[in-house]
Design a protein around this motif. Structure first.
Motif, mmCIF file in Angstrom:
data_model
loop_
_atom_site.group_PDB
_atom_site.id
_atom_site.type_symbol
_atom_site.label_atom_id
_atom_site.label_comp_id
_atom_site.label_asym_id
_atom_site.label_seq_id
_atom_site.Cartn_x
_atom_site.Cartn_y
_atom_site.Cartn_z
ATOM 1 N N GLU A 6 -1.969 6.681 3.780
ATOM 2 C CA GLU A 6 -0.835 6.061 3.148
ATOM 3 C C GLU A 6 0.401 5.588 3.257
ATOM 4 N N LEU A 20 4.772 6.168 -3.843
ATOM 5 C CA LEU A 20 3.304 6.128 -2.893
ATOM 6 C C LEU A 20 1.671 5.264 -2.513
ATOM 7 N N CYS A 22 -1.863 4.646 -1.720
ATOM 8 C CA CYS A 22 -2.486 5.357 -0.396
ATOM 9 C C CYS A 22 -4.117 3.833 -0.614
ATOM 10 N N TRP A 36 -4.396 13.722 -4.893
ATOM 11 C CA TRP A 36 -3.259 13.840 -3.371
ATOM 12 C C TRP A 36 -2.580 15.172 -3.186
ATOM 13 N N CYS A 96 -3.257 11.985 1.314
ATOM 14 C CA CYS A 96 -4.285 11.082 0.287
ATOM 15 C C CYS A 96 -5.637 11.935 0.323
#
Length: 128
Positions: A6, A20, A22, A36, A96
């Motif tokens: 992440e 964010l 991942c 998430w 993640c």
């Protein structure tokens, strides 16, 4: 070996946005589910959002619906969580997760045990 990494966390003021990422390595999750979760200090880990990769169906916790968007970039084997209108109560470590399969009942996607792989987490702090 599967790895989920992440990135994108940080400090943001209430009302702000963060994205964010991942990134998955070790295999391509083309037919499973990625999600998430988040965990605030002193609280249990909770579901935030999930995406079923083969059909791009998405699922959200009520607390983030309309503010967060989960998406996927197949070419980069990466899942994103776009977070907008952030609130102090969104402060948490965001994790993640990935599952190799999918479930007949989508309610399973909201549960941690469904997932096979987890990242190390990224801190999101929302100041008031």
């Amino acid at each position: 070996q599967v790895q989920l990494v992440e990135s994108g966390g940080g400090l943001v003021q209430a009302g702000g946005s963060l994205r964010l990422s991942c990134a998955a390595s070790g295999r391509t999750f083309s037919s499973g589910v990625m999600a998430w979760f988040r965990q605030a200090p002193g609280k249990e880990r909770e579901f935030v959002a999930a995406i079923r990769l083969s059909v791009l169906s998405t699922y959200y916790a009520d607390s983030v619906k309309g503010r967060f968007t989960i998406s996927r970039d197949n070419a980069k084997n990466t899942v994103y969580l776009q977070m907008s209108s952030l609130k102090p109560e969104d402060t948490a470590v965001y994790y993640c997760a990935a599952a190799e399969g999918w479930a007949k009942y989508s309610s399973r996607y909201y549960q941690s045990p469904f997932y096979d792989y987890w990242g190390q987490g990224t801190q999101v702090t929302v100041s008031s």
